[in-house]
Enzyme design. Structure first.
Site, PDB file in Angstrom:
ATOM      1  N   GLU A 182       0.821  -1.219   0.000  1.00 17.86           N
ATOM      2  CA  GLU A 182       0.000   0.000   0.000  1.00 17.86           C
ATOM      3  C   GLU A 182       0.853   1.266   0.000  1.00 17.86           C
ATOM      4  OE1 GLU A 182       0.783   1.735   2.872  1.00 17.86           O
ATOM      5  OE2 GLU A 182       1.940  -0.042   3.417  1.00 17.86           O
ATOM      6  N   GLU A 323       4.648  -0.337   0.774  1.00 18.86           N
ATOM      7  CA  GLU A 323       4.672  -0.472  -0.686  1.00 18.86           C
ATOM      8  C   GLU A 323       4.600  -1.921  -1.155  1.00 18.86           C
ATOM      9  OE1 GLU A 323       8.162   1.352  -2.340  1.00 18.86           O
ATOM     10  OE2 GLU A 323       7.722   3.330  -1.504  1.00 18.86           O
TER      11      GLU A 323
END
Length: 364
Positions: A182, A323
């Site tokens: 994310e 990420e």
């Protein structure tokens, strides 16, 4: 081509769709691994991972060639309360960096031949079309959870459905392993609130430094989270997601559910991705069988969150980037674990001298 998600599969918020793995097969898989050309237990926790993959893929042999990391991005209204070291505009800037192939997740994914797919779940900007971008935007950022529900109930359901639809389509196209990560400034506060209610755990144990806050910043972040928590006594997973979640977290939870429904392993990144997995598991407990927890984050609260999910992470590297970086680093471990089942010689063949050259039988 640029993808716009417009038609979404439904996500059942009960146990009807997801079947737990068949634990009665575990002794058979353990015996098979014990019979490989090695001392008993010599490959340690990699053997446990091989068993998990065997259970997930049964009756097929595990496939691990094609892996995709889905990076879900969204903004959070609670950022206006000063919970992050960085402004909300960084979310948009980082999405552009992913699409340029220059972020940490891109570099690590290339090292292991992993596809990167970026999803605009709710970025507070209009993102230009790009081949690696899926436009699933629900709204330009969530609402300020310190003052009102971050999402509406319908938005929470839409987030689950959109995340599930994206991953289901990828699996249908041939993805063997799903990894979730994310990007969203302010989302460690959202994740801490989800953990607080769904683990459950004291809020002070859930709130950490996030993007690098000092002690004063963490104290301010905790005070904001306490105000948000005091607004609502929600405890059911969908209600908690509605009150405190984010669009990217809802879609990651949907991604977990879709992976589990289709019997594929889903590799969970760090603190925020684990909070999304917690939502999914509280909605459908059988989804836990399909989750592989990639690493132990340096973010405060992650240890307790892993404990709530009865999870032992594969790696402990002090990562806290998000990420999906930890998730992609775990992909080679899953490939190696699957290889124990699909490629490693049996001890009996070694001792009998009848060993033949290895042939790829993974799709049998």
């Amino acid at each position: 081509m640029h993808t716009r998600v417009s038609d979404f599969t439904s996500v059942a918020l009960n146990d009807r769709l997801i079947e737990p793995v068949d634990r009665s097969l575990e002794p058979q898989l353990r015996a098979r691994i014990d019979g490989k050309a090695k001392p008993l237990g010599a490959l340690g926790r990699l053997e446990d991972l091989a068993v998990q993959l065997g259970l997930i893929w049964h009756p097929l042999m595990p496939r691990t060639e094609r892996a995709t990391v889905f990076v879900f991005a969204a903004d959070h209204g609670i950022v206006v309360e000063g919970v992050s070291l960085y402004p909300a505009e960084v979310t948009r800037a980082m999405v552009a960096t992913y699409l340029a192939g220059r972020a940490g997740v891109n570099v690590l994914a290339r090292a292991s031949n992993i596809e990167v797919q970026v999803i605009d779940a709710g970025v507070d900007a209009e993102i230009p079309a790009h081949p690696q971008l899926i436009d699933a935007k629900i709204r330009r950022g969530s609402r300020n959870a310190a003052r009102e529900a971050a999402l509406t109930s319908q938005e929470a359901r839409d987030g689950l459905a959109r995340g599930a639809s994206i991953v289901a389509a990828s699996i249908a196209a041939g993805t063997d392993m799903v990894a979730i990560g994310e990007m969203g400034i302010g989302n460690t506060t959202s994740a801490a609130l989800l953990m607080h209610r769904l683990a459950p755990a004291p809020l002070a144990d859930c709130v950490g430094a996030g993007t690098g806050l000092d002690a004063a910043g963490i104290a301010r972040k905790l005070a904001v989270a306490e105000r948000a928590a005091s607004r609502s006594d929600a405890v059911s997973p969908l209600d908690v997601l509605t009150e405190f979640g984010g669009y990217e977290i809802a879609m990651m939870a949907g991604a977990v559910l879709a992976s589990a429904e289709r019997r594929r392993p889903v590799i969970v990144d760090g603190f925020i991705a684990a909070a999304a997995a917690l939502v999914a598991v509280r909605l459908q407990p059988a989804a836990r069988d399909y989750c592989v927890f990639s690493h132990r984050s340096a973010e405060r609260g992650h240890d307790l969150l892993l404990a709530a999910l009865d999870a032992t992470p594969c790696l402990d590297l002090g990562l806290r980037l998000g990420e999906g970086t930890g998730a992609v680093l775990a992909v080679p471990l899953l490939r190696a674990a699957a290889g124990i089942l699909t490629e490693m010689a049996d001890l009996s063949d070694v001792l009998s001298g009848t060993l033949e050259p290895w042939a790829d039988r993974r799709h049998g």
